[in-house]
Design a protein around this motif. Structure first.
Motif, PDB file in Angstrom:
ATOM      1  N   LYS A  92       0.828  -1.203   0.000  1.00 49.04           N
ATOM      2  CA  LYS A  92       0.000   0.000   0.000  1.00 49.04           C
ATOM      3  C   LYS A  92       0.865   1.256   0.000  1.00 49.04           C
ATOM      4  CE  LYS A  92      -3.630   2.336   2.621  1.00 49.04           C
ATOM      5  NZ  LYS A  92      -4.521   2.268   3.818  1.00 49.04           N
ATOM      6  N   LYS A  93       1.916   1.261   0.818  1.00 44.85           N
ATOM      7  CA  LYS A  93       2.817   2.416   0.835  1.00 44.85           C
ATOM      8  C   LYS A  93       3.519   2.581  -0.504  1.00 44.85           C
ATOM      9  CE  LYS A  93       3.755   2.462   5.808  1.00 44.85           C
ATOM     10  NZ  LYS A  93       4.803   2.369   6.865  1.00 44.85           N
ATOM     11  N   ALA A  94       3.895   1.470  -1.135  1.00 47.36           N
ATOM     12  CA  ALA A  94       4.546   1.550  -2.442  1.00 47.36           C
ATOM     13  C   ALA A  94       3.594   2.085  -3.507  1.00 47.36           C
ATOM     14  CB  ALA A  94       5.077   0.176  -2.844  1.00 47.36           C
ATOM     15  N   ALA A  95       2.302   1.731  -3.393  1.00 49.34           N
ATOM     16  CA  ALA A  95       1.331   2.222  -4.366  1.00 49.34           C
ATOM     17  C   ALA A  95       1.043   3.705  -4.191  1.00 49.34           C
ATOM     18  CB  ALA A  95       0.034   1.418  -4.245  1.00 49.34           C
ATOM     19  N   VAL A  96       1.111   4.200  -2.956  1.00 47.85           N
ATOM     20  CA  VAL A  96       0.822   5.611  -2.690  1.00 47.85           C
ATOM     21  C   VAL A  96       2.041   6.493  -2.929  1.00 47.85           C
ATOM     22  CG1 VAL A  96       0.053   7.209  -0.880  1.00 47.85           C
ATOM     23  CG2 VAL A  96      -0.979   4.959  -1.060  1.00 47.85           C
ATOM     24  N   ALA A  97       3.229   5.909  -2.984  1.00 51.21           N
ATOM     25  CA  ALA A  97       4.457   6.690  -3.124  1.00 51.21           C
ATOM     26  C   ALA A  97       4.468   7.584  -4.363  1.00 51.21           C
ATOM     27  CB  ALA A  97       5.667   5.758  -3.122  1.00 51.21           C
ATOM     28  N   PRO A  98       4.065   7.106  -5.564  1.00 52.93           N
ATOM     29  CA  PRO A  98       4.084   8.020  -6.729  1.00 52.93           C
ATOM     30  C   PRO A  98       3.198   9.244  -6.550  1.00 52.93           C
ATOM     31  CG  PRO A  98       3.911   5.739  -7.450  1.00 52.93           C
ATOM     32  CD  PRO A  98       3.729   5.733  -5.968  1.00 52.93           C
ATOM     33  N   LEU A  99       2.029   9.069  -5.920  1.00 52.47           N
ATOM     34  CA  LEU A  99       1.150  10.217  -5.692  1.00 52.47           C
ATOM     35  C   LEU A  99       1.781  11.213  -4.727  1.00 52.47           C
ATOM     36  CD1 LEU A  99      -1.576  11.558  -6.164  1.00 52.47           C
ATOM     37  CD2 LEU A  99      -2.496  10.195  -4.274  1.00 52.47           C
ATOM     38  N   LYS A 100       2.453  10.718  -3.695  1.00 47.98           N
ATOM     39  CA  LYS A 100       3.113  11.619  -2.746  1.00 47.98           C
ATOM     40  C   LYS A 100       4.310  12.329  -3.373  1.00 47.98           C
ATOM     41  CE  LYS A 100       1.794   9.145   1.469  1.00 47.98           C
ATOM     42  NZ  LYS A 100       2.285   8.451   2.700  1.00 47.98           N
ATOM     43  N   MET A 101       4.948  11.692  -4.342  1.00 48.08           N
ATOM     44  CA  MET A 101       6.100  12.306  -4.994  1.00 48.08           C
ATOM     45  C   MET A 101       5.701  13.303  -6.077  1.00 48.08           C
ATOM     46  SD  MET A 101       8.524   8.940  -5.382  1.00 48.08           S
ATOM     47  CE  MET A 101       9.710   9.824  -6.381  1.00 48.08           C
ATOM     48  N   LEU A 102       4.409  13.339  -6.443  1.00 52.56           N
ATOM     49  CA  LEU A 102       3.981  14.201  -7.544  1.00 52.56           C
ATOM     50  C   LEU A 102       4.147  15.677  -7.205  1.00 52.56           C
ATOM     51  CD1 LEU A 102       2.647  14.416 -10.322  1.00 52.56           C
ATOM     52  CD2 LEU A 102       0.416  14.348  -9.182  1.00 52.56           C
ATOM     53  N   PHE A 103       3.696  16.088  -6.030  1.00 53.20           N
ATOM     54  CA  PHE A 103       3.752  17.501  -5.672  1.00 53.20           C
ATOM     55  C   PHE A 103       5.187  18.004  -5.462  1.00 53.20           C
ATOM     56  CE2 PHE A 103      -0.476  16.021  -4.418  1.00 53.20           C
ATOM     57  CZ  PHE A 103      -1.269  16.951  -5.074  1.00 53.20           C
ATOM     58  N   PRO A 104       6.068  17.286  -4.748  1.00 54.31           N
ATOM     59  CA  PRO A 104       7.471  17.737  -4.711  1.00 54.31           C
ATOM     60  C   PRO A 104       8.118  17.768  -6.092  1.00 54.31           C
ATOM     61  CG  PRO A 104       7.061  16.143  -2.971  1.00 54.31           C
ATOM     62  CD  PRO A 104       5.850  16.141  -3.850  1.00 54.31           C
ATOM     63  N   LEU A 105       7.720  16.830  -6.956  1.00 51.94           N
ATOM     64  CA  LEU A 105       8.276  16.819  -8.309  1.00 51.94           C
ATOM     65  C   LEU A 105       7.876  18.068  -9.079  1.00 51.94           C
ATOM     66  CD1 LEU A 105       9.794  15.115 -10.460  1.00 51.94           C
ATOM     67  CD2 LEU A 105       7.575  14.193 -11.131  1.00 51.94           C
ATOM     68  N   ILE A 106       6.606  18.447  -8.975  1.00 55.41           N
ATOM     69  CA  ILE A 106       6.126  19.619  -9.707  1.00 55.41           C
ATOM     70  C   ILE A 106       6.666  20.910  -9.110  1.00 55.41           C
ATOM     71  CG2 ILE A 106       4.051  20.918 -10.314  1.00 55.41           C
ATOM     72  CD1 ILE A 106       2.556  18.286 -10.480  1.00 55.41           C
ATOM     73  N   LEU A 107       6.752  20.995  -7.802  1.00 52.50           N
ATOM     74  CA  LEU A 107       7.121  22.250  -7.144  1.00 52.50           C
ATOM     75  C   LEU A 107       8.624  22.489  -7.110  1.00 52.50           C
ATOM     76  CD1 LEU A 107       4.630  22.227  -4.138  1.00 52.50           C
ATOM     77  CD2 LEU A 107       4.457  23.534  -6.252  1.00 52.50           C
ATOM     78  N   PHE A 108       9.425  21.455  -7.008  1.00 52.90           N
ATOM     79  CA  PHE A 108      10.850  21.642  -6.762  1.00 52.90           C
ATOM     80  C   PHE A 108      11.740  21.090  -7.884  1.00 52.90           C
ATOM     81  CE2 PHE A 108       8.781  21.289  -2.578  1.00 52.90           C
ATOM     82  CZ  PHE A 108       9.073  22.545  -2.078  1.00 52.90           C
ATOM     83  N   ILE A 109      11.447  19.883  -8.350  1.00 49.88           N
ATOM     84  CA  ILE A 109      12.370  19.225  -9.287  1.00 49.88           C
ATOM     85  C   ILE A 109      12.180  19.740 -10.708  1.00 49.88           C
ATOM     86  CG2 ILE A 109      13.080  17.000 -10.247  1.00 49.88           C
ATOM     87  CD1 ILE A 109      12.326  15.721  -7.617  1.00 49.88           C
ATOM     88  N   LEU A 110      10.941  19.808 -11.193  1.00 50.91           N
ATOM     89  CA  LEU A 110      10.704  20.226 -12.571  1.00 50.91           C
ATOM     90  C   LEU A 110      11.140  21.662 -12.843  1.00 50.91           C
ATOM     91  CD1 LEU A 110       7.311  18.511 -13.476  1.00 50.91           C
ATOM     92  CD2 LEU A 110       9.624  17.846 -14.107  1.00 50.91           C
ATOM     93  N   PRO A 111      10.866  22.643 -11.955  1.00 51.07           N
ATOM     94  CA  PRO A 111      11.383  23.998 -12.240  1.00 51.07           C
ATOM     95  C   PRO A 111      12.907  24.057 -12.353  1.00 51.07           C
ATOM     96  CG  PRO A 111       9.679  24.090 -10.581  1.00 51.07           C
ATOM     97  CD  PRO A 111       9.969  22.645 -10.787  1.00 51.07           C
ATOM     98  N   ALA A 112      13.592  23.342 -11.458  1.00 47.42           N
ATOM     99  CA  ALA A 112      15.057  23.322 -11.551  1.00 47.42           C
ATOM    100  C   ALA A 112      15.519  22.640 -12.834  1.00 47.42           C
ATOM    101  CB  ALA A 112      15.642  22.618 -10.335  1.00 47.42           C
ATOM    102  N   LEU A 113      14.832  21.566 -13.227  1.00 42.15           N
ATOM    103  CA  LEU A 113      15.190  20.864 -14.466  1.00 42.15           C
ATOM    104  C   LEU A 113      14.958  21.746 -15.690  1.00 42.15           C
ATOM    105  CD1 LEU A 113      16.110  18.186 -15.726  1.00 42.15           C
ATOM    106  CD2 LEU A 113      13.702  17.496 -15.798  1.00 42.15           C
ATOM    107  N   PHE A 114      13.833  22.458 -15.713  1.00 39.90           N
ATOM    108  CA  PHE A 114      13.571  23.360 -16.827  1.00 39.90           C
ATOM    109  C   PHE A 114      14.596  24.488 -16.884  1.00 39.90           C
ATOM    110  CE2 PHE A 114       8.817  22.173 -16.691  1.00 39.90           C
ATOM    111  CZ  PHE A 114       9.076  21.093 -17.523  1.00 39.90           C
ATOM    112  N   ALA A 115      14.987  24.992 -15.707  1.00 39.96           N
ATOM    113  CA  ALA A 115      15.974  26.066 -15.683  1.00 39.96           C
ATOM    114  C   ALA A 115      17.316  25.600 -16.238  1.00 39.96           C
ATOM    115  CB  ALA A 115      16.131  26.599 -14.262  1.00 39.96           C
ATOM    116  N   VAL A 116      17.709  24.370 -15.912  1.00 40.22           N
ATOM    117  CA  VAL A 116      18.997  23.852 -16.383  1.00 40.22           C
ATOM    118  C   VAL A 116      18.948  23.521 -17.874  1.00 40.22           C
ATOM    119  CG1 VAL A 116      20.622  21.930 -16.150  1.00 40.22           C
ATOM    120  CG2 VAL A 116      19.649  23.001 -14.111  1.00 40.22           C
TER     121      VAL A 116
END
Length: 306
Positions: A262-286
């Motif tokens: 169950k935790k493994a299934a919920v992990a992608p959903l929990k990672m979505l918001f940090p991915l959008i807020l922190f990782i993708l902007p830095a990736l686009f900037a680079v």
């Protein structure tokens, strides 16, 4: 002038603490007078029992003489402190005293920050520091209860496997509990102490069913409750406790595997918001930053040439 304001705020906080203390003393005095007027034998015996149970260390004895007795009579607080690992009879008194002391100590700790503030800012900071002094001990207690319950929850499968081995080897249930408690003392200290408590109660003459139910009351862990219910039902109906515990061990492993899935299934959903807020902007900037700078430079050159 600021120092005078600091002194005023500190004195105000101290006055509020004293007023709360006096109010609690008055409530305690009224409660004792009400008990004396009722004059019931059961109440008198309970008072004697409570007074005997509250005897503890020298610090606890001093606290009993200073603080209201009602601070140590909250059953819910006693249960929570036991589940946190504080088994001393004077633990409720110590906890409530520490909570009141934190309400006074927090404004004193923030007093240097109030030197350059206005009166409104000082009152605001003092209010929040008093609230923090009241909330932080409760937060620490809840955190300690959760951490201890998680440690016990993780130690149940190991203890259960050892218990099954001992019982299948022909050892009685009481001896098996004692042996498992000694074997897991280094790795799982919390559960070991609880099992030793069960053994001491049964040796003192407490019925085994009551001692096992006390194990659940003292821990509050759902896995322990199910284990206790299984053992009590097996003993009551006369079934093989070794087989029953083995089946429960398999059930517990299956539940742990399902919880991990169950935790493994919920992990992608929990990672979505940090991915959008922190990782993708830095990736686009680079990735797109050099291209944007190159395009801007090209348009600037074209515009200057025209």
């Amino acid at each position: 002038m600021p120092y005078a304001m600091i002194v005023f705020v500190v004195l105000a906080v101290a006055a509020l603490a004293v007023a709360a203390y006096v109010a609690l003393l008055g409530r305690e005095r009224g409660r004792l007078i009400g008990r004396a007027r009722e004059g019931g034998a059961a109440d008198a015996s309970s008072i004697l029992i409570d007074a005997t149970e509250l005897r503890g260390s020298a610090i606890g004895e001093k606290l009993r003489e200073i603080v209201p007795e009602s601070w140590g009579e909250d059953d819910a607080l006693k249960t929570k402190l036991i589940r946190a690992g504080f088994e001393s009879p004077t633990a409720p008194l110590t906890y409530n005293t520490a909570r009141v002391a934190a309400m006074v100590a927090m404004p004193l700790a923030f007093a240097p920050l109030m030197a350059g503030m206005s009166f409104g800012g000082m009152v605001f900071l003092a209010t929040w520091s008093v609230a923090a002094g009241w909330v932080l001990p409760a937060w620490y207690l809840n955190h300690r209860v959760s951490a201890r319950q998680e440690r016990i929850r993780r130690s149940v499968p190991d203890a259960l496997d050892l218990l099954v081995v001992c019982i299948e080897a022909g050892v009685s249930l009481d001896a098996a509990i004692l042996r498992v408690a000694r074997e897991i003392a280094r790795l799982h200290e919390d559960l070991s102490l609880e099992l030793l408590t069960v053994t001491r109660k049964t040796n003192a003459g407490v019925p085994r069913e009551q001692a096992l139910r006390g194990l659940w009351d003292r821990t509050g862990v759902e896995e322990v409750r199910a284990l206790v219910s299984t053992m009590i039902q097996s003993e009551r109906w006369g079934t093989s406790i070794g087989h029953v515990l083995q089946v429960y061990a398999e059930t517990l492993r299956r539940k742990r595997r399902q919880a991990v899935e169950k935790k493994a299934a919920v992990a992608p959903l929990k990672m979505l918001f940090p991915l959008i807020l922190f990782i993708l902007p830095a990736l686009f900037a680079v990735v797109m930053g050099p291209a944007v700078l190159q395009i801007a430079k090209m348009f600037k050159t074209v515009g200057g040439g025209g």
